[in-house]
Design a protein around this motif. Structure first.
Motif, PDB file in Angstrom:
ATOM      1  N   PHE A   1       3.302  -2.917   6.993  1.00 61.54           N
ATOM      2  CA  PHE A   1       3.315  -1.544   6.705  1.00 61.54           C
ATOM      3  C   PHE A   1       4.277  -0.829   7.544  1.00 61.54           C
ATOM      4  N   ASN A   2       4.814  -1.224   8.686  1.00 63.08           N
ATOM      5  CA  ASN A   2       6.019  -0.572   9.157  1.00 63.08           C
ATOM      6  C   ASN A   2       5.652   0.798   9.449  1.00 63.08           C
TER       7      ASN A   2
ATOM      8  N   PHE B   1       5.661  -0.165   3.415  1.00 63.83           N
ATOM      9  CA  PHE B   1       5.124  -1.225   3.191  1.00 63.83           C
ATOM     10  C   PHE B   1       5.990  -2.248   2.527  1.00 63.83           C
ATOM     11  N   VAL B   2       5.794  -3.457   2.981  1.00 61.32           N
ATOM     12  CA  VAL B   2       6.704  -4.722   2.490  1.00 61.32           C
ATOM     13  C   VAL B   2       5.840  -5.923   2.385  1.00 61.32           C
TER      14      VAL B   2
ATOM     15  N   PRO C   1       8.349   2.849  -1.017  1.00 63.31           N
ATOM     16  CA  PRO C   1       9.201   3.769  -0.889  1.00 63.31           C
ATOM     17  C   PRO C   1       8.709   4.313   0.639  1.00 63.31           C
ATOM     18  N   PRO C   2       9.592   4.952   1.370  1.00 64.20           N
ATOM     19  CA  PRO C   2       8.801   5.673   2.428  1.00 64.20           C
ATOM     20  C   PRO C   2       7.739   6.598   2.154  1.00 64.20           C
ATOM     21  N   GLN C   3       6.629   6.497   2.863  1.00 63.04           N
ATOM     22  CA  GLN C   3       5.443   7.458   2.401  1.00 63.04           C
ATOM     23  C   GLN C   3       5.003   8.137   3.857  1.00 63.04           C
ATOM     24  N   ALA C   4       4.570   9.475   3.525  1.00 66.18           N
ATOM     25  CA  ALA C   4       4.064  10.489   4.657  1.00 66.18           C
ATOM     26  C   ALA C   4       2.550  10.144   4.500  1.00 66.18           C
ATOM     27  N   CYS C   5       2.038  10.003   5.637  1.00 68.16           N
ATOM     28  CA  CYS C   5       0.482   9.773   5.991  1.00 68.16           C
ATOM     29  C   CYS C   5      -0.012  10.827   7.186  1.00 68.16           C
ATOM     30  N   SER C   6      -1.024  10.949   7.145  1.00 76.75           N
ATOM     31  CA  SER C   6      -1.636  11.768   8.346  1.00 76.75           C
ATOM     32  C   SER C   6      -2.966  11.768   8.866  1.00 76.75           C
TER      33      SER C   6
END
Length: 253
Positions: free
Chosen positions: A125-126, A146-147, A168-173
């Motif tokens: 998940f990087n 994620f890869v 793609p890069p994703q923002a989480c919180s």
């Protein structure tokens, strides 16, 4: 010949100097000196860039930023608390761009049944860039990329495709209450839709699209402009070209 003037000034975050370069004639207004340009830049920093350290120091939330980040990482390490639901508050909600809010039990049921780890044994998940929001000192933001290779059964029915998924890069919180329980998890907010092979989609929707099993509704597929929006865009381009033509016509008349 254009010259460049450099000057070290505070960067607005209180953690060291920043070099401001001002190029006369390129950035300065007609009557502005280099010193005035630097002052204008500093005023912009002070007015438009928050002092994160000061805001967090003034927070009355009882759990420190370091402890909140540790709690966030702990939840991720327990499969988003699916392996330890006690980390989630009774009033917990899961929220994604087009999913939710889902209450705790619905989220745990849905997340546990998806079996992402079985479908992508090499998944990474990087997670990175963990930080506490100075405006919401009980919220931890973090990013993911994620890869993974689809070599197993997904959701109990989608057979392996051996496709390497690059999200793609994703923002989480995660939001927390004063007891240290997570009250909300947000995921799947894409930061750059041009990256990866998910069609610009976040979360599970993007993974399903990448392996050739998109969900059967518009929200489960890459964004496409509506007819009305596409028409307005084209009309705007035509109008701009007409303005340019009329301007050149008048200047040549």
């Amino acid at each position: 010949m254009t010259t460049e003037t450099s000057r070290a000034v505070p960067n607005g975050n209180g953690d060291g100097p920043e070099l401001i370069r001002v190029i006369p004639r390129a950035v300065l207004s007609a009557e502005e000196t280099v010193e005035e340009a630097v002052a204008r830049r500093l005023a912009f920093f002070a007015d438009q860039m928050v002092d994160e350290a000061a805001m967090l120091a003034a927070s009355t939330f009882p759990i420190s930023p370091e402890a909140l980040i540790a709690k966030t990482k702990g939840i991720l390490a327990t499969n988003n608390a699916a392996n330890d639901p006690s980390r989630l508050a009774a009033d917990f909600h899961f929220v994604a761009p087009v999913v939710g809010p889902l209450p705790k039990e619905k989220f745990l049921e849905a997340f546990s049944s998806f079996k992402l780890e079985d479908a992508f044994p090499d998944a990474k998940f990087n997670y990175h860039s963990f930080r506490v929001d100075p405006f919401e000192p009980n919220r931890v933001w973090y990013d993911s990329r994620f890869v993974g290779t689809h070599t197993g059964l997904l959701a109990g029915r989608i057979k392996a495709t051996n496709i390497l998924v690059k999200s793609p890069p994703q923002a989480c919180s995660m939001l927390f209450n004063e007891a240290g329980e997570c009250t909300q998890l947000t995921v799947g907010y894409v930061m750059d839709k041009q990256i990866g092979n998910n069609g610009g989609l976040g979360g599970v929707f993007g993974i399903l699209y990448a392996i050739g099993s998109p969900l059967p509704f518009p929200e489960g597929r890459p964004w496409r402009a509506s007819f009305r929006y596409a028409f307005l865009l084209q009309a705007g381009e035509v109008f701009t070209k007409m303005q340019g033509f009329m301007k050149r016509f008048r200047s040549s008349a």
